[in-house]
Structures are given as C-alpha cells and as structure tokens.
Motif scaffolding. Structure first.
Motif, short mmCIF file in Angstrom:
data_model
loop_
_atom_site.label_atom_id
_atom_site.label_comp_id
_atom_site.label_asym_id
_atom_site.label_seq_id
_atom_site.Cartn_x
_atom_site.Cartn_y
_atom_site.Cartn_z
N SER A 19 0.82 -1.22 0.00
CA SER A 19 0.00 0.00 0.00
C SER A 19 0.85 1.27 0.00
N ASN A 20 2.06 1.20 0.54
CA ASN A 20 2.95 2.36 0.57
C ASN A 20 3.50 2.73 -0.81
N TYR A 21 3.34 1.84 -1.77
CA TYR A 21 3.87 2.07 -3.11
C TYR A 21 2.80 2.54 -4.11
N ILE A 22 1.55 2.47 -3.74
CA ILE A 22 0.46 2.80 -4.66
C ILE A 22 0.54 4.25 -5.14
N ASP A 23 0.91 5.16 -4.30
CA ASP A 23 0.99 6.58 -4.69
C ASP A 23 2.37 6.96 -5.22
N THR A 24 3.11 5.97 -5.73
CA THR A 24 4.42 6.21 -6.34
C THR A 24 4.39 5.68 -7.76
N ASN A 25 5.47 5.91 -8.51
CA ASN A 25 5.57 5.32 -9.85
C ASN A 25 6.34 4.00 -9.83
N ILE A 26 6.57 3.45 -8.64
CA ILE A 26 7.25 2.16 -8.53
C ILE A 26 6.33 1.03 -8.98
N THR A 27 5.05 1.14 -8.67
CA THR A 27 4.05 0.23 -9.23
C THR A 27 3.16 1.04 -10.15
N PHE A 28 2.67 0.40 -11.18
CA PHE A 28 1.79 1.11 -12.12
C PHE A 28 0.32 0.87 -11.81
N GLU A 29 0.02 0.26 -10.67
CA GLU A 29 -1.38 0.17 -10.25
C GLU A 29 -1.82 1.52 -9.71
N TYR A 30 -3.05 1.89 -10.02
CA TYR A 30 -3.58 3.18 -9.56
C TYR A 30 -4.22 3.09 -8.18
N SER A 31 -4.79 1.92 -7.88
CA SER A 31 -5.46 1.78 -6.59
C SER A 31 -5.08 0.45 -5.95
N LEU A 32 -5.17 0.42 -4.64
CA LEU A 32 -4.79 -0.76 -3.87
C LEU A 32 -5.79 -1.89 -4.13
N PRO A 33 -5.30 -3.08 -4.49
CA PRO A 33 -6.21 -4.21 -4.67
C PRO A 33 -6.87 -4.58 -3.34
N SER A 34 -8.01 -5.22 -3.45
CA SER A 34 -8.68 -5.71 -2.24
C SER A 34 -7.84 -6.85 -1.65
N ILE A 35 -8.09 -7.14 -0.39
CA ILE A 35 -7.37 -8.25 0.26
C ILE A 35 -7.69 -9.56 -0.45
N GLU A 36 -8.92 -9.72 -0.93
CA GLU A 36 -9.31 -10.94 -1.65
C GLU A 36 -8.54 -11.07 -2.96
N GLU A 37 -8.43 -9.96 -3.71
CA GLU A 37 -7.70 -9.97 -4.98
C GLU A 37 -6.23 -10.27 -4.74
N PHE A 38 -5.66 -9.66 -3.71
CA PHE A 38 -4.25 -9.86 -3.42
C PHE A 38 -3.98 -11.30 -2.99
N GLU A 39 -4.86 -11.86 -2.18
CA GLU A 39 -4.71 -13.25 -1.76
C GLU A 39 -4.79 -14.18 -2.97
N LYS A 40 -5.66 -13.87 -3.91
CA LYS A 40 -5.78 -14.67 -5.13
C LYS A 40 -4.48 -14.62 -5.92
N ARG A 41 -3.86 -13.45 -6.00
CA ARG A 41 -2.57 -13.31 -6.70
C ARG A 41 -1.51 -14.19 -6.04
N ILE A 42 -1.45 -14.14 -4.70
CA ILE A 42 -0.46 -14.95 -3.98
C ILE A 42 -0.70 -16.44 -4.25
N LYS A 43 -1.95 -16.87 -4.16
CA LYS A 43 -2.28 -18.29 -4.40
C LYS A 43 -1.83 -18.73 -5.77
N ASN A 44 -2.05 -17.90 -6.78
CA ASN A 44 -1.65 -18.26 -8.15
C ASN A 44 -0.13 -18.36 -8.29
N ILE A 45 0.58 -17.45 -7.66
CA ILE A 45 2.04 -17.44 -7.77
C ILE A 45 2.65 -18.65 -7.07
N ILE A 46 2.19 -18.97 -5.86
CA ILE A 46 2.84 -20.02 -5.07
C ILE A 46 2.57 -21.44 -5.59
N GLU A 47 1.82 -21.55 -6.66
CA GLU A 47 1.67 -22.86 -7.31
C GLU A 47 2.98 -23.26 -7.99
N VAL A 48 3.71 -22.27 -8.54
CA VAL A 48 4.91 -22.56 -9.34
C VAL A 48 6.15 -21.86 -8.80
#
Length: 189
Positions: A19-48
């Motif tokens: 969340s500390n990076y959302i208002d910077t140009n380090i990430t190109f996301e404009y808004s903070l993902p929901s906790i559900e969306e972020f958890e889904k991202r983690i689940k997908n990554i940790i498969e491989v």
C-alpha cells in the motif's frame, strides 16, 4: 529463520507494505487491490514460483519478494520475473538483498534459466540494487506507463542464473520441492 515462504495468511501484512507504493511510480497500479484480490494473486504465484517474506521474531513482515511469469507463451517457461517490496522503515538495510539472493537460489534449483526485472526509470535505489546483483540492462520501454500525471520509461533487466542447455528439463514447481530442501536453500544465504 527470518526468510520463509509466504502463505495466504500473510496477505494482510504483505498488502500493507504494498500500500505504501500505490501513490508512487514504482508500481503502475492506480489503486490498492482488495485483500481478496491480493490473496488470489499470492495463491496463483505459489503454485509454481517462490514467494518469500522477511519476518522479525515477533512475526512482523518487513518485506517480501517473489518470482512470477515473465511472458505467457510456453517457450518462456524457463524465465521468471522479480518483484520486491520492503517496508519503508526497513529499506537500505540489506534485507532486500537477502530476499533476492534466496529467491535466485530457489529459482536456480527449480531450473529457471533467466531472471528478469522491470524498473521505472529514475528509481535510483532499484537501479543500484540490480547493479549489485549484476543484472544487465537489456532494454527500455519508452513512455510505457502513465501515472502521477506523467509518462514513465521502464528499464528491463536480465540475469542468467543457469546454463542454457540444449534440452532443458521441466521447471520444478515450488510446491513440489520438499520443505527441508527449501529451508536448506534459504538458510544458505
């Protein structure tokens, strides 16, 4: 051991750091993902791929790093891309370097060949970080992201981590590596 594999239970703390990076140009996301969306991202990554956290004894996560798919086509399956984020209070203390080294060692074991990273041009700390690990600058995406009322260039870095053999073996998924082997790789940094 302060570095360990992330779990979905870490989502809240990881998202707080991100969340500390959302208002910077380090990430190109404009808004903070929901906790559900972020958890889904983690689940997908940790498969491989490895997803690591650096944790204090009191279970506070100080930073995280993970590898993910660099490109989607099958011929790219021996490539991985780096993402790393640190709690602002713990930047420039060497913890990110430890996370990155552990990540590289795991990716080597898994059989990945090349490690990539994309960095917003002008992020001097990140550019120095990549120089430290002897990543090579291999390209520039000009005016590729618009954020904070400005167009940004992105530098592409690459690092060979294994030999390019004629008949590469399939990648070993992170979930298929036994816990003792992973702990041994991580503890050797």
């Amino acid at each position: 051991m302060p570095i360990r594999l992330a779990t979905c239970e870490d989502t809240k703390q990881i998202l707080e750091i991100y969340s500390n990076y959302i208002d910077t140009n380090i990430t190109f996301e404009y808004s903070l993902p929901s906790i559900e969306e972020f958890e889904k991202r983690i689940k997908n990554i940790i498969e491989v791929y490895p997803y690591l956290v650096y944790e204090e004894e009191d279970k506070k996560i100080l930073g995280y790093a993970y590898a993910h798919s660099f490109m989607e086509r099958e011929a790219y399956k021996w490539d991985a891309e780096l993402s790393i984020y640190m709690d602002y209070n713990y930047k420039s203390k060497g913890l990110g370097k430890k996370l990155c080294l552990a990540l590289i060692n795991i990716l080597k074991y898994q059989g990945f060949k090349t490690f990539y990273s994309r960095v917003t041009s002008g992020n001097i700390a990140s550019e120095k970080f990549h120089d430290y690990f002897e990543f090579k600058k291999c390209g520039m995406l000009y005016n590729t992201g618009y954020k904070l009322s400005k167009w940004h260039d992105v530098i592409i870095y690459e690092k060979q981590i294994n030999e390019y053999d004629e008949s590469p073996k399939d990648i070993i998924k992170i979930k298929d590596i036994d816990k003792d082997t992973l702990n041994s790789i991580i503890s050797n940094i």
